[in-house]
Design an enzyme around this catalytic site. Structure first.
Site, PDB file in Angstrom:
ATOM      1  N   HIS A 101      24.769  40.234 -45.976  1.00  0.00           N
ATOM      2  CA  HIS A 101      24.226  38.892 -45.731  1.00  0.00           C
ATOM      3  C   HIS A 101      24.353  38.473 -44.261  1.00  0.00           C
ATOM      4  CE1 HIS A 101      23.529  34.609 -45.904  1.00  0.00           C
ATOM      5  NE2 HIS A 101      24.791  34.351 -45.658  1.00  0.00           N
TER       6      HIS A 101
ATOM      7  N   GLU B 164      34.777  30.232 -43.324  1.00  0.00           N
ATOM      8  CA  GLU B 164      34.528  29.564 -44.605  1.00  0.00           C
ATOM      9  C   GLU B 164      35.115  30.358 -45.778  1.00  0.00           C
ATOM     10  OE1 GLU B 164      33.146  26.751 -45.319  1.00  0.00           O
ATOM     11  OE2 GLU B 164      32.565  26.901 -47.425  1.00  0.00           O
ATOM     12  N   ASP B 165      34.915  31.661 -45.776  1.00  0.00           N
ATOM     13  CA  ASP B 165      35.216  32.456 -46.975  1.00  0.00           C
ATOM     14  C   ASP B 165      36.452  33.340 -46.890  1.00  0.00           C
ATOM     15  OD1 ASP B 165      32.964  31.365 -48.027  1.00  0.00           O
ATOM     16  OD2 ASP B 165      31.684  33.097 -47.662  1.00  0.00           O
TER      17      ASP B 165
ATOM     18  N   ASP C 167      20.450  31.449 -41.960  1.00  0.00           N
ATOM     19  CA  ASP C 167      21.319  31.621 -43.126  1.00  0.00           C
ATOM     20  C   ASP C 167      20.571  31.153 -44.374  1.00  0.00           C
ATOM     21  OD1 ASP C 167      23.638  31.985 -44.655  1.00  0.00           O
ATOM     22  OD2 ASP C 167      24.362  29.950 -44.234  1.00  0.00           O
TER      23      ASP C 167
HETATM   24 MN    MN Z   1      25.907  32.447 -45.207  1.00  0.00          MN
END
Ligand code: MN
Length: 756
Positions: free
Chosen positions: A65, A94-95, A157
């Site tokens: 991604h 973020e992840d 994105d």
């Molecule tokens: Mn993304």
């Protein structure tokens, strides 16, 4: 690092990842950007490690991604290494466990800032409240435009998420598609990213209206042959003439997108078959010299109009005055061989790039060997200008948004990712009070973007803010300076008042004791007496009196009882004798106690089963107005038959009357007003917004217009709100009611009501 991943991904998948990255890198190296391949490779390795073992919903390795987002950023939008790296790293903070500080340490401040911006806006839109937050989110995107690359990478994105939306659950598909259509597509248009805008629209439409989408697609396919024939018939003569003129060009038929066909069908309420301008012809010519572009465009224009009839009102010159988003081209509409109007768009290759990729394409043409940062700053500024100065005629995103309104607003996040819109200059304390009074009162500091800041700290758009509280904290008067919101100020003020409550209570006790020492109760005092008491203590309302007594700034001295007796005597004489020529045989305005021993049996002379008619004759009134609720003629009242045989009139809702009703039921009599003339003091409470001139309007309306006798008017204006207490003499309840109604008609007045 690779060895870690081998545990999670198959050989095949690893190859796929490498291949995807290679494609990204080769595309970049083929561009005119400075070659910073090393940094990009480092970002790739970092992101790959951070997302190791993680898969997307589709089952693919997650890292595919960010690679794809970076590829879109590079190849479809045309940005350079800084943006590519930020795109590769955009989901890391973020992840995964990594922080913005980690990114900064490895990749420097700029990339870290971009990743930080991307992390912040990721929470907002994917949160549960996304749709109700949509408006806020749009504002956020705009206020974040200090580095527009955040928005552009976000766009890439979103584009990739839309391209792979099929693997999401249907309800999420629907939501994301709606958001895309509502927020991202208009923004892409605004930024001049036309290709992306069209694709976002089509993809959204496909998920929102799958059946219609398929139907339109099928019809497009069915009519392809016929369209082809028409196009060939139309285009061939043009192509021939252009070649003869020595123009190097590329001509193609540009089919309208599914979404724009559907929009046309909807707007014009027509079936597919009647959408005649299904396509436009686009002529893109080669030209190395920008100064010659315009002449070539008009040359081509004249060649086409020699062949076909031109629509007189549909020529658009976007060359001399480009669209605000940078779009340049010459458009004309001519009558085709089949009798339908066909639009022809004439552009140079440079203009075409701008149309497809937006402003990113601009600087691509002026690239030298300067740093990407400097090259970028130019067009970043241009885009910022676009966002700040919407073109007046364009019916698009910013026009409906009225950007200039937002210059005075910022958008901040709660720790849960909710968005709050605040006025510019708002402090941590403003946010605390905005959320809850209690939170404001107990606020000791804030954490902004995880750093400790004082409660006076002024927030910026995009800040994430956490309010820190302490149980021992109390609201402070000096906090007023830290607050810019009216809500915060009002809430602080009432909190401060509440803090005062124990002092006020103490003062009230002192005052009540003073009255009872003099055989009085507070209810027994009429307004004139109370006004005297206020004057004696140099205050103008009860609250100030109590708080002054409570904190000891005034005391009840030896002269106070004398003043009180004097005031009561004077008020009886003044008030009642003036109005009613009232003759009294006892001290009834002071003695309200039911168990008065005098005239014990007198009350029996009045029959409580009959309505008691309230009237005034030459002996004065046959009733006493209770001072607790101060009723006036016309009010709904009841009578209490005192031992003396006097009827004391109470308002029906008076708490004291209720108590009397409960204890002395047989002595309660229904009353009927039969009183004309006279004037009675009533209090009216007025509240409103303090616009310029309103108070003047208020006073002149009451005194001159209605011809009433104002006894007292206290006005307290506070920020934009004012409160007023009006004491006025009226003949009856109807007069007060119509007075209140008229006051309420004054623009800005919110409340006008009689208080008892
Ligand atoms: Mn993304």
């Amino acid at each position: 690092m690779t060895s870690d991943n081998e545990k999670y991904f198959t050989e095949e998948e690893e190859t796929r990842i490498d291949k995807a990255f290679k494609e990204l890198l080769e595309g970049y190296l083929g561009s005119k950007h400075r070659k910073k391949a090393e940094l990009i490779e480092k970002a790739f390795r970092f992101a790959k490690h951070a997302h190791h073992g993680i898969r997307r919903r589709s089952g693919e390795p997650y890292i595919l991604h960010p690679i794809e987002v970076a590829r879109i950023v590079s190849q479809e939008i045309g940005l350079g290494s800084t943006s590519i790296c930020a795109a590769l790293l955009h989901d890391v903070v973020e992840d995964t466990e990594y922080t913005v500080e980690d990114i900064e340490q490895h990749f420097g401040k700029k990339i870290a800032q971009l990743v930080d911006g991307l992390t912040k806006i990721s929470g907002g839109i994917f949160g549960d409240k996304a749709s109700e937050q949509a408006e806020n989110f749009r504002k956020l995107l705009l206020t974040m435009s200090e580095d527009i690359r955040v928005i552009i990478i976000k766009m890439a994105d979103r584009l990739h998420n839309m391209r792979t939306l099929g693997s999401m659950a249907p309800n999420k598909q629907f939501k994301i598609a709606g958001e895309t259509l509502y927020i991202y597509a208009p923004l892409a248009h605004r930024l001049g990213l036309f290709a992306i805008k069209t694709e976002l629209e089509d993809l959204s439409f496909k998920y929102e209206h799958p059946v219609t989408y398929e139907e339109i697609e099928r019809k497009i396919a069915q009519t392809a042959q016929k369209r082809n024939d028409v196009y060939t018939n139309f285009a061939e003569p043009i192509a021939k003439k252009l070649e003869e003129a020595g123009i190097k060009f590329d001509a193609k038929a540009r089919l309208k997108s599914v979404y724009s066909i559907w929009k046309k069908m909807e707007n014009k309420k027509i079936p597919f078959e009647e959408v005649y301008d299904l396509y436009a012809m686009r002529i893109i010519f080669d030209c190395d010299d920008i100064s010659k572009e315009k002449a070539i465009c008009w040359n081509i224009y004249s060649i086409i109009t020699d062949l076909y009839r031109v629509h007189p009102e549909r020529t658009r010159d976007w060359i001399v005055t480009p669209k605000a988003n940078g779009y340049q081209a010459l458009h004309l509409t001519v009558m085709g061989p089949d009798g339908n109007w066909i639009e022809v768009q004439i552009r140079s290759k440079r203009m075409d790039e701008i149309a497809e990729k937006g402003f990113a394409a601009h600087w691509k043409y002026k690239i030298g060997d300067t740093d990407e940062e400097n090259e970028l700053s130019d067009w970043l500024r241009t885009i910022q200008d676009i966002l700040e100065n919407p073109e007046p005629n364009a019916i698009d995103f910013l026009d409906t948004l009225k950007l200039n309104l937002f210059a005075s607003e910022i958008v901040v996040f709660t720790p849960k990712g909710e968005l709050i819109t605040m006025p510019k200059g708002s402090s941590v304390l403003d946010v605390a009070f905005e959320l809850h009074t209690e939170l404001g009162c107990k606020c000791i500091a804030g954490k902004v973007n995880h750093k400790l800041v004082p409660l006076s700290y002024k927030l910026n758009s995009g800040d994430q803010i956490e309010v820190l509280t302490s149980q021992s904290q109390t609201p402070k008067a000096e906090w007023m300076e830290y607050l810019v919101t009216a809500k915060g100020k009002t809430r602080l003020k009432s909190a401060l008042k509440k803090e005062q409550q124990p002092i006020i209570n103490k003062g009230r006790e002192i005052f009540e004791k003073f009255l009872s020492d003099n055989n009085l109760t507070e209810e027994s005092l009429n307004n004139d007496v109370i006004t005297k008491i206020f004057g004696y203590f140099h205050v103008d309302n009860r609250e100030k009196l109590f708080s002054a007594l409570g904190d000891g700034s005034v005391i009840i001295d030896d002269n106070a009882p004398k003043m009180l007796r004097h005031a009561i005597k004077k008020s009886e004489k003044g008030l009642f004798s003036r109005i009613f020529r009232l003759k009294r045989d006892d001290d009834s305005s002071v003695d309200h106690s039911v168990d008065s021993l005098k005239n014990k049996e007198e009350w029996k002379r009045i029959d409580p089963k009959k309505d008691y008619e309230l009237k005034i004759d030459e002996n004065g009134p046959n009733f006493i107005l209770a001072s607790c609720c101060s009723p006036i003629p016309g009010d709904e009242t009841l009578g209490f038959i005192k031992n003396s045989g006097d009827v004391e009139v109470h308002s029906i809702s008076c708490p004291k009357a209720m108590a009397l009703k409960a204890s002395y039921g047989p002595r309660i009599v229904t009353t009927v007003w039969n009183v004309t003339g006279g004037s009675y003091l009533v209090n009216v409470r007025i509240e409103g917004i303090d616009r310029h001139g309103i108070l003047q309007e208020l006073t002149s309306m009451i005194s001159s217009h209605l011809g009433l006798d104002i006894r007292k008017l206290d006005i307290e204006a506070n920020e934009e709100v004012f409160h007023a207490n009006l004491a006025v003499r009226v003949a009856n309840a109807d007069t007060v009611n119509s007075l209140c109604a008229r006051i309420k008609k004054i623009d800005g007045v919110k409340v006008a009501t009689r208080i008892q």
